[in-house]
Write an enzyme that holds these catalytic residues in place. Structure first.
Site, mmCIF file in Angstrom:
data_model
loop_
_atom_site.group_PDB
_atom_site.id
_atom_site.type_symbol
_atom_site.label_atom_id
_atom_site.label_comp_id
_atom_site.label_asym_id
_atom_site.label_seq_id
_atom_site.Cartn_x
_atom_site.Cartn_y
_atom_site.Cartn_z
ATOM 1 C CB SER A 231 36.256 56.683 62.052
ATOM 2 O OG SER A 231 36.926 57.074 63.233
ATOM 3 C CB THR A 232 41.934 56.945 62.057
ATOM 4 O OG1 THR A 232 42.125 57.153 60.666
ATOM 5 C CG2 THR A 232 43.185 56.286 62.648
ATOM 6 N NE ARG A 233 41.018 60.744 65.053
ATOM 7 C CZ ARG A 233 41.802 60.773 63.953
ATOM 8 N NH1 ARG A 233 43.083 60.501 64.058
ATOM 9 N NH2 ARG A 233 41.300 61.058 62.772
ATOM 10 C CB THR A 234 35.384 56.058 65.766
ATOM 11 O OG1 THR A 234 35.284 57.465 66.022
ATOM 12 C CG2 THR A 234 34.152 55.362 66.333
ATOM 13 N NE ARG B 70 33.196 57.788 61.852
ATOM 14 C CZ ARG B 70 33.722 58.780 62.555
ATOM 15 N NH1 ARG B 70 33.605 58.767 63.867
ATOM 16 N NH2 ARG B 70 34.349 59.772 61.965
ATOM 17 C CG HIS C 239 31.886 62.579 67.765
ATOM 18 N ND1 HIS C 239 31.867 61.247 68.137
ATOM 19 C CD2 HIS C 239 33.029 62.754 67.046
ATOM 20 C CE1 HIS C 239 32.948 60.646 67.656
ATOM 21 N NE2 HIS C 239 33.657 61.533 66.997
ATOM 22 C CD GLN D 167 36.985 63.640 69.931
ATOM 23 O OE1 GLN D 167 37.179 62.774 69.073
ATOM 24 N NE2 GLN D 167 37.960 64.072 70.735
ATOM 25 C CG ASP E 284 35.900 69.010 64.470
ATOM 26 O OD1 ASP E 284 36.825 68.352 63.952
ATOM 27 O OD2 ASP E 284 34.744 68.563 64.616
ATOM 28 C CB SER F 172 32.108 67.412 58.376
ATOM 29 O OG SER F 172 32.415 68.142 59.539
ATOM 30 C CG MET F 173 34.180 62.286 55.899
ATOM 31 S SD MET F 173 34.268 60.583 56.491
ATOM 32 C CE MET F 173 34.473 60.847 58.239
ATOM 33 C CB CYS G 203 37.958 65.609 67.625
ATOM 34 S SG CYS G 203 37.173 66.206 66.124
ATOM 35 N NE ARG H 291 36.943 59.018 70.314
ATOM 36 C CZ ARG H 291 36.647 59.012 69.003
ATOM 37 N NH1 ARG H 291 37.154 59.933 68.200
ATOM 38 N NH2 ARG H 291 35.814 58.109 68.512
#
Length: 341
Positions: free
Chosen positions: A84-87, A135, A162, A165, A250, A254-255, A290, A317
């Site tokens: 994750s970048t933001r988390t 996470r 989440h 978020q 969104d 997803s991953m 997000c 965030r």
């Protein structure tokens, strides 16, 4: 065709008419020592207190340029099974900015439930740090950690929810509109973990929620059954967007869903948010995502327009995870006046 599920759970009014009434209610709100796995576990005043603390920390640090070492001497274990970048950036920089020490653990550093059981990991980390953000792929992993840990556990994302978020989303909307009560949010896309968290939170803040997903991509039935106020479900994005204040989407893939990409892109045809989608929304409509975003989900004209709040949303965030961590680790009381909800 709309499907309406009526109130089953929340019996209090969607919002109070007087701001000062919150101050009294918030005096009895105690969040210190609790875990945050889903906002389902928190009442309206508790969620509002989290947002108030977040706004206060943001104001004191960003606007007033104050040094705020509220977490000095404390440490956080950040467990990331998914990148994750933001988390990561929001939690790591936020905890450090508050005077604490973040420790980042990838699947190369810690094998939850593989080399060591989640039960043992929870007990070990309880003796080594003050709080854990995890996470993970499976929400049950978080439940196992919280059951055995003697310190707070924060859900940094799971397959079901989440919550961090959604705190950022609602702070962003409160800042933009001045209040939340009475807003209509329209979710157009996949019935995923972010949507589940919206569903667990919106009614508690007086926010109406309309959802449009392709057939077969609806939110989990258990979440629908637990939803507490009026909920509108449709397969038509334009119906969902009608008279809405906020359009939200969104990622469609997803991953962990990469093998489904071709099918998903076909199934989600017609669900891209464009200015045409916004043409049936209210004149003051805005857009949230997000991130990370793909152009098939929302076109550039919307994404980079003045209606898009995605970059303030991403910044928030940081302020909301800081507010949440302060709330779970301290008895901090905000210094700024109560915001209007």
């Amino acid at each position: 065709i709309f499907k309406v599920l009526k109130s089953l759970y929340i019996k209090e009014p969607l919002a109070h008419s007087h701001t000062h009434s919150y101050t009294t209610a918030f005096g009895s709100v105690k969040l210190k020592g609790r875990s945050c796995l889903t906002l389902k576990d928190f009442g309206p005043d508790e969620i509002k207190k989290m947002l108030w603390v977040s706004a206060d920390v943001k104001h004191r640090i960003k606007q007033n340029n104050e040094n705020l070492p509220l977490l000095q001497g404390k440490s956080i274990a950040m467990i990331f099974e998914k990148r994750s970048t933001r988390t990561r950036m929001s939690t790591e920089t936020g905890f450090a900015l508050l005077g604490g020490h973040p420790c980042f653990l990838t699947s190369q550093d810690i094998h939850l439930g593989v080399n060591e059981s989640s039960t043992d990991t929870a007990r070990v980390l309880s003796g080594l740090c003050d709080i854990v953000l995890a996470r993970v792929y499976s929400h049950s992993t978080l439940e196992d950690l919280a059951k055995e840990a003697s310190i707070p556990i924060i859900n940094g994302l799971s397959d079901m929810y989440h919550p961090i978020q959604i705190l950022a989303d609602f702070l962003t909307l409160q800042e933009h509109y001045g209040s939340l009560n009475g807003l209509t949010v329209s979710w157009i896309g996949d019935g995923n973990n972010v949507l589940h968290s919206f569903m667990m939170t919106a009614a508690k803040l007086g926010v109406h929620l309309k959802i449009s997903t392709p057939k077969g991509y609806e939110p989990e039935k258990s979440v629908i059954q637990e939803y507490g106020t009026q909920l509108v479900l449709t397969t038509d994005p334009m119906e969902a967007a009608h008279e809405s204040n906020v359009l939200v989407t969104d990622t469609w893939v997803s991953m962990g869903q990469e093998e489904e990409k071709k099918k998903r892109l076909k199934d989600f045809e017609g669900y891209q948010i464009t200015m045409q989608t916004g043409s049936v929304a209210r004149p003051d409509w805005t857009f949230l995502h997000c991130l990370p975003r793909k152009s098939e989900e929302v076109d550039d004209q919307v994404f980079y327009s003045s209606r898009s709040l995605v970059f303030p949303e991403a910044e928030n965030r940081k302020w909301t995870i800081m507010g949440l961590m302060v709330s779970l680790l301290t008895d901090y009381s905000p210094k700024m006046p109560m915001m209007k909800f």
